[in-house]
Every structure is written in C-alpha cells, then in structure tokens.
Design an enzyme around this catalytic site. Structure first.
Site, PDB file in Angstrom:
ATOM      1  N   CYS A  48     -19.955 -57.538  -5.863  1.00 42.27           N
ATOM      2  CA  CYS A  48     -19.908 -56.099  -5.579  1.00 42.27           C
ATOM      3  C   CYS A  48     -20.678 -55.769  -4.308  1.00 42.27           C
ATOM      4  O   CYS A  48     -20.355 -54.823  -3.613  1.00 42.27           O
ATOM      5  CB  CYS A  48     -20.450 -55.316  -6.767  1.00 42.27           C
ATOM      6  N   GLU A  57     -23.037 -49.585 -12.389  1.00 41.26           N
ATOM      7  CA  GLU A  57     -23.214 -50.422 -11.194  1.00 41.26           C
ATOM      8  C   GLU A  57     -21.808 -50.795 -10.750  1.00 41.26           C
ATOM      9  O   GLU A  57     -21.106 -51.529 -11.446  1.00 41.26           O
ATOM     10  CB  GLU A  57     -24.067 -51.648 -11.543  1.00 41.26           C
ATOM     11  N   LYS A  60     -20.059 -55.726 -24.636  1.00 44.62           N
ATOM     12  CA  LYS A  60     -18.682 -56.218 -24.489  1.00 44.62           C
ATOM     13  C   LYS A  60     -18.567 -57.039 -23.206  1.00 44.62           C
ATOM     14  O   LYS A  60     -18.854 -56.558 -22.119  1.00 44.62           O
ATOM     15  CB  LYS A  60     -17.679 -55.068 -24.430  1.00 44.62           C
TER      16      LYS A  60
HETATM   17  P1  ADP Z   1     -12.038 -55.455 -12.685  1.00 46.64           P
HETATM   18  O1  ADP Z   1     -10.957 -54.544 -12.201  1.00 46.64           O
HETATM   19  O2  ADP Z   1     -12.760 -56.125 -11.614  1.00 46.64           O
HETATM   20  O3  ADP Z   1     -11.628 -56.379 -13.798  1.00 46.64           O
HETATM   21  P2  ADP Z   1     -13.102 -53.498 -14.481  1.00 46.64           P
HETATM   22  O4  ADP Z   1     -13.966 -52.380 -14.082  1.00 46.64           O
HETATM   23  O5  ADP Z   1     -11.718 -53.178 -14.907  1.00 46.64           O
HETATM   24  O6  ADP Z   1     -13.149 -54.501 -13.282  1.00 46.64           O
HETATM   25  O7  ADP Z   1     -13.774 -54.347 -15.642  1.00 46.64           O
HETATM   26  C1  ADP Z   1     -15.153 -54.438 -15.889  1.00 46.64           C
HETATM   27  C2  ADP Z   1     -15.400 -54.309 -17.376  1.00 46.64           C
HETATM   28  O8  ADP Z   1     -14.938 -53.037 -17.788  1.00 46.64           O
HETATM   29  C3  ADP Z   1     -14.668 -55.332 -18.224  1.00 46.64           C
HETATM   30  O9  ADP Z   1     -15.496 -55.712 -19.319  1.00 46.64           O
HETATM   31  C4  ADP Z   1     -13.461 -54.564 -18.731  1.00 46.64           C
HETATM   32  O10 ADP Z   1     -12.948 -55.051 -19.950  1.00 46.64           O
HETATM   33  C5  ADP Z   1     -14.067 -53.187 -18.911  1.00 46.64           C
HETATM   34  N1  ADP Z   1     -13.076 -52.093 -18.891  1.00 46.64           N
HETATM   35  C6  ADP Z   1     -11.912 -52.028 -18.220  1.00 46.64           C
HETATM   36  N2  ADP Z   1     -11.267 -50.877 -18.483  1.00 46.64           N
HETATM   37  C7  ADP Z   1     -12.029 -50.176 -19.354  1.00 46.64           C
HETATM   38  C8  ADP Z   1     -11.917 -48.922 -20.020  1.00 46.64           C
HETATM   39  N3  ADP Z   1     -10.865 -48.119 -19.848  1.00 46.64           N
HETATM   40  N4  ADP Z   1     -12.926 -48.535 -20.835  1.00 46.64           N
HETATM   41  C9  ADP Z   1     -14.003 -49.315 -21.018  1.00 46.64           C
HETATM   42  N5  ADP Z   1     -14.164 -50.515 -20.449  1.00 46.64           N
HETATM   43  C10 ADP Z   1     -13.205 -50.957 -19.615  1.00 46.64           C
END
Ligand code: ADP
Length: 466
Positions: free
Chosen positions: A267, A233, A157
């Site tokens: 990061c 990570e 994804k």
């Molecule tokens: P940022 O806050 O920098 O956007 P995230 O950790 O939210 O970083 O996003 C990194 C990835 O994790 C993206 O692909 C996002 O769609 C995904 N993501 C965000 N929230 C969730 C969740 N609850 N479960 C799974 N994947 C998630």
C-alpha cells in the site's frame, strides 16, 4: 463460509446444525462468546497477558521456517523475504506489545469543584478485524498485538486468498496460553463474512486494512449498524523524491526496493518516482539496469527477489495498467509484459516521461511497475507530490538538511522516510492522510484504537484540599 475457532474445536462449522451456519448466526455466536470472555481476559493478570505474548513470540521464532513456508505458499512472496523479514517482524511486534500490557493506564484529572475525577482507559470489548492478502502475517500482528495488549477479544477475518498463516500462528498463540474464546479467526469472503463482521451489532470496533473502495464500504456498514468506531489503513500512491544532491546509486537502489518489494503489492509502494532533471537521465539508465538484474521466479528458490502476483485478477489488472501507460504516451524503458507462460509472473517494468494526468500516475497499480517523473524545482515537486487523493507515505532523497526539513514538513503523508524506505519497526506509527485511511497502527498510537475512555467523577465531602 468456513471458519475455524482457534481455541475450541467443537465450534467448527461442520459440527453446527445447518440453520446455524449463516455468517450472521456464526458471528453472533462468536461475538457473544467473545463478549463473555472479555471479562475473562480482563481477569488475566497484566503480567500473564504479557507472558502469553512473549511465549507466543518465542513459538513464532521456533516455528519460523514452517510459518514462512505457509506464507509463501499462500501468497507467492519469496520465502527468504518471509523467513528473514516478515516472521521475525511478527515476533518483534508481539514482544513490543507484551511490553505495553502493564503500562496502559488512565489519569487523575484536577477538575474545578469538590470532585475526584478519574479518566479510565478500558478495553473496547469485541473487536472485529479484517486483513488483506499482501502481508497476511504482519497485518495479523499489527491488529492482534495492540488489541490483546489492551485486553480486548477479537474476531479476525483473513483475506480469502491467504487464510493459512493466521490459522497456524493462532494455534501457537493458544499454545502460548491465550484463554478460550479470546481470539477467533474467520476464513471467509469479503462481501459475506467481512460485511457480516463490519455490520454486526455485537462488535464494538472494526479495524480494516485493504483497498480504499472497500474501506468506504466498511464505514458505511458501521454507520448503518451500531456506529462502531472504524480505523482504516487503505491505498496509496506514494511519492519518492530524488533531489540532485542525493547519493544517486543509493537512491536508485532504494527507489527500486520501494516499488518492486513484495511484487509491488504494498500500500505504501513508492509508485511515483520524482527525479530532479539534472540527474534524471542517469537515474533512468541506472534504474533500468537494476530492473533487468531483478531475479524473478519460483519464490522458494534461493536468491529470488520477485515471485508471482497474488491471483489472476490482479495479474490482468496490472497488465491493463501497463497497456494504459503505453497508450497514454509514457516511455516504456523496460519490461511491459508477463514473464513466461506459467504462473502470474510479470516482468519488472519501468515507465519514464510519466505525466501527472496519466492513469498510471494517479491510480494504485499494486504491481511491479515503476513510473519515473521529471521535476526541476522544490516547490514544484511538493505541489505535484501532494496532488493525490492518497497520503500514506513518501520518500525523500537529499543530502541537504534544509531541503529534507522543508520536504518532511510539506508532504501530506502519514510516514516520510528520509534517505531510507519501508522501515517498519513495531514502535513506528503507520497510517494515512486523506483517502489513505483513518487512525494509526503500531507504536503508542495504535493503543488508542483499542481503548474506550471513561470519566468517573466522584463527589468529595469535606475534602482536606482540592
Ligand atoms: P483487494 O481488492 O486488494 O483484495 P479488498 O479491500 O477487497 O482488497 O480486501 C481486503 C479485505 O477486505 C479482505 O479480507 C476482503 O475479504 C475484505 N473485504 C472485501 N470486500 C468486503 C466487504 N464488502 N465487506 C467487508 N470486507 C470486505
């Protein structure tokens, strides 16, 4: 949720009946298909797996400029950075992993008793991968390369902000000969598509790169579903330590690069610049001069070093952190505001006299904001550098070998760069201590994430020797 299966157009969401369009139903389909095709991909001769990755690397090079342009459109990073650093690094990653396909093997273990013991290293199965928006292509490469080299199938994804480059290069990977169903790309949102993947019962492993808060959610989703192994990570607040015997001009330039590279959206950004008091004033002055020279603007323009931040949310968050730095009494050396009235541009910003307890000293800003701290003793700086919930990376600047050796062993971080920063070859493992993550990506260590270990113990009858 939209999805694209890179290998089979008839699987497009629009072709599916309405009731089959929920993320869970779609992912079940992918996972089932992936499971089936795990067997197919395993049937691929090891050399063919390698050849596909090598052909993919050639295609990446052939399409370097289009891929780089997509990355810049999606993310806002300078085109020159995408074209000359990131796309070539993706090709290098694929060639590196192509070299591993026929070197992954188990062991024969001498065990006590009349037994023949094989330790097999098997592909783990269906691998779920969730990547962020700051380096969409490289995070794709760090994840897809080892998973394919080890013979797994993948549902990956992309981040909602940056779906394009992964779709484009996945078409190329298919063109390079990857069998149908082995790699599936999902464009979707985190709490829906990402969560569906992390909690799916048919997904055998999840690899995630993103924020520490979301990393915790991923672990929880795994725990609540099928306990799939998780590698993470996550965030960082990396120290960049400049001793008084360092080459100051080089340290200023690399501290600038360590923080401002990729609009500060790294990061492992060197976001806590610790400078020895004997060279502190000179360092701050020179850092200010360098920041004022930084070229910010249209990322497609030649010579531009810094483009816009990724989106409105991050843009506003960074401006709030800058305000917090001012309010908490740090000295604003330069910058401190947005740049222009159009787009998410932020002035390269520097704070000096930053104290450890300030919010800007503790939290990940993920923007072009450098914080400079003063120290006067080696033990003091080790203690302060390690006083963070994170432990992703560190930079050490000194010409004294003993000081370098002390620091590299004392710092609790997954990577320590000495007189350099952000060196990211495919062979170098990367990952974090503490709340910066679990596991390592790249290098030989990344293969462990994608292999299952099976012991096969066979009784021996009348062996000639044991
Ligand atoms: P940022 O806050 O920098 O956007 P995230 O950790 O939210 O970083 O996003 C990194 C990835 O994790 C993206 O692909 C996002 O769609 C995904 N993501 C965000 N929230 C969730 C969740 N609850 N479960 C799974 N994947 C998630």
């Amino acid at each position: 949720m939209e999805h694209v299966d890179c290998c089979q157009d008839s699987f497009r969401g629009s072709a599916l009946p309405q009731q089959q369009r929920s993320p869970f139903r779609l992912l079940s389909k992918w996972a089932r298909r992936s499971s089936l095709s795990t067997a197919n991909s395993l049937m691929l001769h090891l050399q063919e797996r390698s050849r596909i990755l090598l052909r993919f690397a050639d295609l990446i090079e052939k399409h370097n400029d289009e891929i780089a342009a997509l990355e810049t459109w999606d993310n806002g990073k300078p085109y020159e950075q995408a074209a000359h650093i990131e796309v070539p690094m993706l090709a290098r990653l694929m060639r590196y992993y192509a070299g591993w396909t026929d070197k992954i093997h188990g062991l024969i273990v001498p065990a006590d008793g009349p037994h023949h013991v094989q330790v097999l290293h098997e592909p783990i199965g269906v691998v779920g991968q969730i990547i962020p928006w700051n380096f969409p292509l490289l995070m794709y490469g760090w994840k897809v390369g080892p998973a394919l080299a080890c013979g797994n199938t993948i549902v990956l994804k992309t981040a909602e902000q940056t779906p394009l480059s992964a779709l484009y290069v996945s078409k190329l990977l298919h063109e390079a000969g990857l069998p149908e169903g082995v790699l599936n790309i999902v464009s979707g949102f985190g709490p829906t598509a990402g969560a569906a993947l992390a909690s799916h019962m048919d997904v055998d492993k999840i690899a995630f790169t993103g924020s520490t808060d979301t990393g915790k959610v991923i672990l929880e989703l795994s725990a609540r579903s099928n306990l799939k192994p998780v590698t993470l990570e996550l965030g960082g607040k990396s120290p960049f330590i400049v001793m008084d015997d360092a080459d100051i001009d080089q340290a200023v330039e690399l501290a600038h690069f360590a923080l401002f590279f990729n609009q500060g959206q790294c990061c492992c950004a060197g976001s806590r610049t610790f400078v020895h008091e004997r060279v502190y004033d000179e360092f701050v002055e020179k850092s200010k001069a360098r920041a004022l020279k930084r070229v910010v603007g249209d990322p497609f323009r030649k010579g531009v070093e810094q483009g816009p931040q990724i989106d409105d949310e991050q843009f506003k968050k960074i401006l709030r952190y800058i305000k917090s730095g001012v309010d908490s009494g740090a000295t604003l050396v330069t910058g401190g505001d947005k740049l222009g009235d159009k787009g998410y541009y932020i002035q390269p910003t520097i704070f000096s006299d930053v104290q450890d307890g300030m919010k800007i000293a503790q939290e990940e800003i993920f923007g072009p904001v450098q914080s400079i701290f003063k120290f006067n003793d080696l033990n003091e700086v080790i203690k302060r550098a390690n006083a963070s919930q994170y432990g992703l990376a560190a930079g050490v600047f000194t010409n004294n070998l003993d000081t370098a050796n002390t620091l590299t062993r004392a710092l609790r971080a997954g990577t320590v760069w000495v007189n350099c920063f952000d060196i990211f070859d495919a062979a170098i493992p990367f990952g974090g201590y503490k709340m910066s993550g679990i596991g390592r990506e790249k290098g030989i260590d990344s293969l462990k994430n994608y292999l299952q270990v099976k012991a096969v113990v066979t009784a021996l009858k009348n062996p000639a020797w044991l």
